[in-house]
Design a protein around this motif. Structure first.
Motif, PDB file in Angstrom:
ATOM      1  N   GLY A 151      19.705   0.411   6.488  1.00 42.65           N
ATOM      2  CA  GLY A 151      20.296   1.695   6.850  1.00 42.65           C
ATOM      3  C   GLY A 151      19.362   2.854   6.587  1.00 42.65           C
ATOM      4  N   SER A 152      18.544   2.722   5.544  1.00 50.00           N
ATOM      5  CA  SER A 152      17.581   3.766   5.212  1.00 50.00           C
ATOM      6  C   SER A 152      16.489   3.191   4.327  1.00 50.00           C
ATOM      7  CB  SER A 152      18.264   4.947   4.505  1.00 50.00           C
ATOM      8  OG  SER A 152      18.851   4.524   3.291  1.00 50.00           O
ATOM      9  N   LYS A 153      15.441   3.971   4.133  1.00 49.08           N
ATOM     10  CA  LYS A 153      14.308   3.564   3.306  1.00 49.08           C
ATOM     11  C   LYS A 153      13.879   4.748   2.457  1.00 49.08           C
ATOM     12  CE  LYS A 153       9.924   3.378   4.687  1.00 49.08           C
ATOM     13  NZ  LYS A 153       8.626   2.990   5.294  1.00 49.08           N
ATOM     14  N   SER A 154      13.519   4.484   1.194  1.00 42.88           N
ATOM     15  CA  SER A 154      13.056   5.571   0.325  1.00 42.88           C
ATOM     16  C   SER A 154      11.928   5.066  -0.570  1.00 42.88           C
ATOM     17  CB  SER A 154      14.211   6.091  -0.540  1.00 42.88           C
ATOM     18  OG  SER A 154      14.784   5.041  -1.311  1.00 42.88           O
ATOM     19  N   SER A 155      11.058   5.980  -0.998  1.00 45.84           N
ATOM     20  CA  SER A 155       9.965   5.640  -1.897  1.00 45.84           C
ATOM     21  C   SER A 155      10.029   6.515  -3.138  1.00 45.84           C
ATOM     22  CB  SER A 155       8.608   5.831  -1.215  1.00 45.84           C
ATOM     23  OG  SER A 155       8.429   4.887  -0.180  1.00 45.84           O
ATOM     24  N   ALA A 156       9.643   5.941  -4.287  1.00 46.94           N
ATOM     25  CA  ALA A 156       9.687   6.680  -5.551  1.00 46.94           C
ATOM     26  C   ALA A 156       8.719   6.050  -6.541  1.00 46.94           C
ATOM     27  CB  ALA A 156      11.104   6.664  -6.127  1.00 46.94           C
ATOM     28  N   PRO A 157       8.251   6.820  -7.516  1.00 48.25           N
ATOM     29  CA  PRO A 157       7.408   6.238  -8.563  1.00 48.25           C
ATOM     30  C   PRO A 157       8.200   5.249  -9.407  1.00 48.25           C
ATOM     31  CG  PRO A 157       7.986   8.510  -9.104  1.00 48.25           C
ATOM     32  CD  PRO A 157       8.470   8.261  -7.717  1.00 48.25           C
ATOM     33  N   GLY A 158       7.521   4.174  -9.829  1.00 46.66           N
ATOM     34  CA  GLY A 158       8.199   3.164 -10.635  1.00 46.66           C
ATOM     35  C   GLY A 158       7.219   2.250 -11.341  1.00 46.66           C
ATOM     36  N   GLY A 159       7.640   0.998 -11.557  1.00 48.62           N
ATOM     37  CA  GLY A 159       6.909   0.064 -12.395  1.00 48.62           C
ATOM     38  C   GLY A 159       7.550   0.039 -13.767  1.00 48.62           C
ATOM     39  N   LYS A 160       7.717  -1.160 -14.346  1.00 52.20           N
ATOM     40  CA  LYS A 160       8.432  -1.261 -15.619  1.00 52.20           C
ATOM     41  C   LYS A 160       7.794  -0.378 -16.692  1.00 52.20           C
ATOM     42  CE  LYS A 160      10.537  -4.929 -16.918  1.00 52.20           C
ATOM     43  NZ  LYS A 160      11.878  -4.509 -16.466  1.00 52.20           N
ATOM     44  N   GLY A 161       6.473  -0.419 -16.779  1.00 53.49           N
ATOM     45  CA  GLY A 161       5.806   0.375 -17.802  1.00 53.49           C
ATOM     46  C   GLY A 161       6.010   1.861 -17.602  1.00 53.49           C
ATOM     47  N   ALA A 162       5.782   2.322 -16.378  1.00 47.90           N
ATOM     48  CA  ALA A 162       5.931   3.747 -16.086  1.00 47.90           C
ATOM     49  C   ALA A 162       7.370   4.204 -16.307  1.00 47.90           C
ATOM     50  CB  ALA A 162       5.490   4.035 -14.648  1.00 47.90           C
ATOM     51  N   ASN A 163       8.342   3.402 -15.891  1.00 44.70           N
ATOM     52  CA  ASN A 163       9.746   3.757 -16.104  1.00 44.70           C
ATOM     53  C   ASN A 163      10.059   3.904 -17.595  1.00 44.70           C
ATOM     54  OD1 ASN A 163      10.228   3.582 -13.341  1.00 44.70           O
ATOM     55  ND2 ASN A 163      11.004   1.494 -13.445  1.00 44.70           N
ATOM     56  N   GLN A 164       9.560   2.967 -18.401  1.00 45.28           N
ATOM     57  CA  GLN A 164       9.840   3.007 -19.836  1.00 45.28           C
ATOM     58  C   GLN A 164       9.212   4.234 -20.482  1.00 45.28           C
ATOM     59  OE1 GLN A 164       8.725  -0.877 -21.400  1.00 45.28           O
ATOM     60  NE2 GLN A 164      10.176  -1.904 -20.057  1.00 45.28           N
ATOM     61  N   ALA A 165       8.003   4.583 -20.035  1.00 48.74           N
ATOM     62  CA  ALA A 165       7.342   5.771 -20.562  1.00 48.74           C
ATOM     63  C   ALA A 165       8.123   7.037 -20.212  1.00 48.74           C
ATOM     64  CB  ALA A 165       5.915   5.858 -20.023  1.00 48.74           C
ATOM     65  N   VAL A 166       8.581   7.122 -18.984  1.00 48.31           N
ATOM     66  CA  VAL A 166       9.354   8.292 -18.552  1.00 48.31           C
ATOM     67  C   VAL A 166      10.673   8.381 -19.321  1.00 48.31           C
ATOM     68  CG1 VAL A 166      10.647   9.271 -16.605  1.00 48.31           C
ATOM     69  CG2 VAL A 166       8.280   8.521 -16.299  1.00 48.31           C
ATOM     70  N   ALA A 167      11.321   7.240 -19.534  1.00 48.88           N
ATOM     71  CA  ALA A 167      12.581   7.241 -20.298  1.00 48.88           C
ATOM     72  C   ALA A 167      12.348   7.750 -21.714  1.00 48.88           C
ATOM     73  CB  ALA A 167      13.179   5.841 -20.323  1.00 48.88           C
ATOM     74  N   ALA A 168      11.255   7.318 -22.335  1.00 46.74           N
ATOM     75  CA  ALA A 168      10.946   7.786 -23.691  1.00 46.74           C
ATOM     76  C   ALA A 168      10.655   9.278 -23.691  1.00 46.74           C
ATOM     77  CB  ALA A 168       9.760   7.004 -24.245  1.00 46.74           C
ATOM     78  N   ALA A 169       9.843   9.716 -22.732  1.00 46.80           N
ATOM     79  CA  ALA A 169       9.458  11.134 -22.674  1.00 46.80           C
ATOM     80  C   ALA A 169      10.664  12.024 -22.404  1.00 46.80           C
ATOM     81  CB  ALA A 169       8.392  11.333 -21.594  1.00 46.80           C
ATOM     82  N   ARG A 170      11.537  11.619 -21.481  1.00 48.36           N
ATOM     83  CA  ARG A 170      12.702  12.455 -21.167  1.00 48.36           C
ATOM     84  C   ARG A 170      13.702  12.511 -22.318  1.00 48.36           C
ATOM     85  NH1 ARG A 170      13.664  10.936 -14.712  1.00 48.36           N
ATOM     86  NH2 ARG A 170      11.619  11.740 -14.053  1.00 48.36           N
ATOM     87  N   SER A 171      13.620  11.528 -23.227  1.00 46.24           N
ATOM     88  CA  SER A 171      14.472  11.568 -24.414  1.00 46.24           C
ATOM     89  C   SER A 171      13.763  12.208 -25.602  1.00 46.24           C
ATOM     90  CB  SER A 171      14.958  10.160 -24.776  1.00 46.24           C
ATOM     91  OG  SER A 171      16.082   9.805 -23.991  1.00 46.24           O
ATOM     92  N   GLY A 172      12.660  12.908 -25.327  1.00 47.33           N
ATOM     93  CA  GLY A 172      12.048  13.751 -26.346  1.00 47.33           C
ATOM     94  C   GLY A 172      10.855  13.179 -27.073  1.00 47.33           C
ATOM     95  N   ALA A 173      10.432  11.950 -26.748  1.00 44.44           N
ATOM     96  CA  ALA A 173       9.283  11.363 -27.429  1.00 44.44           C
ATOM     97  C   ALA A 173       7.969  11.899 -26.855  1.00 44.44           C
ATOM     98  CB  ALA A 173       9.313   9.840 -27.296  1.00 44.44           C
ATOM     99  N   LYS A 174       6.983  12.103 -27.725  1.00 47.35           N
ATOM    100  CA  LYS A 174       5.631  12.389 -27.262  1.00 47.35           C
ATOM    101  C   LYS A 174       5.051  11.067 -26.784  1.00 47.35           C
ATOM    102  CE  LYS A 174       1.225  14.490 -28.521  1.00 47.35           C
ATOM    103  NZ  LYS A 174       0.379  15.068 -29.594  1.00 47.35           N
ATOM    104  N   THR A 175       4.606  11.006 -25.538  1.00 46.38           N
ATOM    105  CA  THR A 175       4.342   9.715 -24.898  1.00 46.38           C
ATOM    106  C   THR A 175       2.956   9.646 -24.276  1.00 46.38           C
ATOM    107  OG1 THR A 175       6.723   9.622 -24.396  1.00 46.38           O
ATOM    108  CG2 THR A 175       5.317   8.029 -23.291  1.00 46.38           C
TER     109      THR A 175
END
Length: 306
Positions: A32-56
């Motif tokens: 029905g549709s197609k989308s692109s976004a940044p990802g990868g397990k490592g990158a996702n985990q880093a972003v999750a840590a950073a958005r929760s306030g960790a210096k990453t």
């Protein structure tokens, strides 16, 4: 005080095809549709840590291509230090093709590219970072030999190491010797230990197996059932938050990054940190995409206060 976290791992550009249902073998269906976004397990985990306030910080590899530039800039937007991301002139940046059905379930095909070509050369300037951080996180989308060397170096600096053995496959014995916390899901735990997760007894036996290999702390994620934890401080279950999932991509990665952002070095607050991580993950599955769906610390705390 904010936690200091480094993630050694994968960087992918995710392309998602949105379908009503998964195709049968040999069948062609329309997306029905197609989308692109940044990802990868490592990158996702880093972003999750950073958005929760960790210096990453991030340690990884990208190709000398537009996708690599895109991913470095995406991480920098979340204030993640990218100085230890190397550029591979021979291999492209990792990519993932995700098929997402109407129920929010997905299947994923990953091209490792520069992620899989990574060598210990990426660690040549890492000592200064290891001197600063509280936690080093890694997964199985990059070579285990690099992770083992990184964990060994990090341990020499007193860093707590966290291994997310996903996607699960045979593990280097020396890697667990340098692992403080191992976080598989139930199926990954079974692949590694041969012990099928059915009840508390089987989870305790799994914890003993990992302990004998060197990893003293085990967390098993059980999807909608919650998380089992076993540490020297005790063991127990933390229930999941019940929500309607739209897209489960990055749910586990959000959980791990958010958890590390809250966890004390000695894991004495593990139950409270797990509640926070579960809430963060429950917010992620209610939005589309991997990295775009990862919540901020403010959003998690607001949800916990509801």
């Amino acid at each position: 005080m904010a936690k200091k976290i480094a993630v050694l791992g994968s960087i992918n550009v995710d392309t998602t095809y949105h379908v009503q249902r998964f195709p049968m073998p040999g069948e062609t269906i329309s997306a029905g549709s197609k989308s692109s976004a940044p990802g990868g397990k490592g990158a996702n985990q880093a972003v999750a840590a950073a958005r929760s306030g960790a210096k990453t910080w991030f340690i990884g590899m990208v190709g000398a291509d537009n996708e690599g530039k895109f991913m470095r800039e995406a991480l920098q937007e979340d204030h993640i230090d990218t100085k230890l991301i190397g550029i591979d002139e021979l291999h492209g940046t990792g990519t993932a093709l995700i098929t997402l059905d109407a129920e929010g379930q997905n299947d994923i095909m990953v091209y490792g590219g520069a992620n899989q070509a990574m060598t210990t050369e990426v660690l040549k300037n890492a000592d200064a970072v290891f001197e600063e951080i509280d936690f080093l996180i890694s997964q199985f989308e990059t070579p285990q030999a690099v992770t083992a060397e990184a964990f060994k170096q990090a341990k020499e600096h007193g860093v707590t190491t966290i291994l997310n053995p996903a996607p699960a496959h045979e593990i280097l014995p020396e890697l667990l010797q340098y692992t403080d916390v191992v976080i598989p899901n139930d199926s990954e735990s079974f692949v590694l230990t041969g012990i099928k997760i059915t009840d508390e007894d089987s989870m305790l036996k799994s914890a003993e197996w990992f302990k004998q290999q060197g990893a003293k702390n085990l967390l098993i994620t059980l999807g909608s059932k919650g998380v089992f934890y076993c540490t020297p401080h005790g063991h127990g279950m933390v229930p999941a938050f019940k929500v309607k999932a739209v897209d489960t991509t990055a749910a586990g990665d959000t959980f791990i990054g958010a958890l590390a952002s809250q966890l004390d070095d000695d894991l004495s607050n593990v139950a409270d940190a797990l509640v926070y991580a579960q809430r963060a993950s429950s917010l992620t599955v209610q939005k589309m995409g991997a990295m775009p769906s990862i919540p901020t610390g403010e959003e998690v705390k607001a949800a916990l206060a509801e």
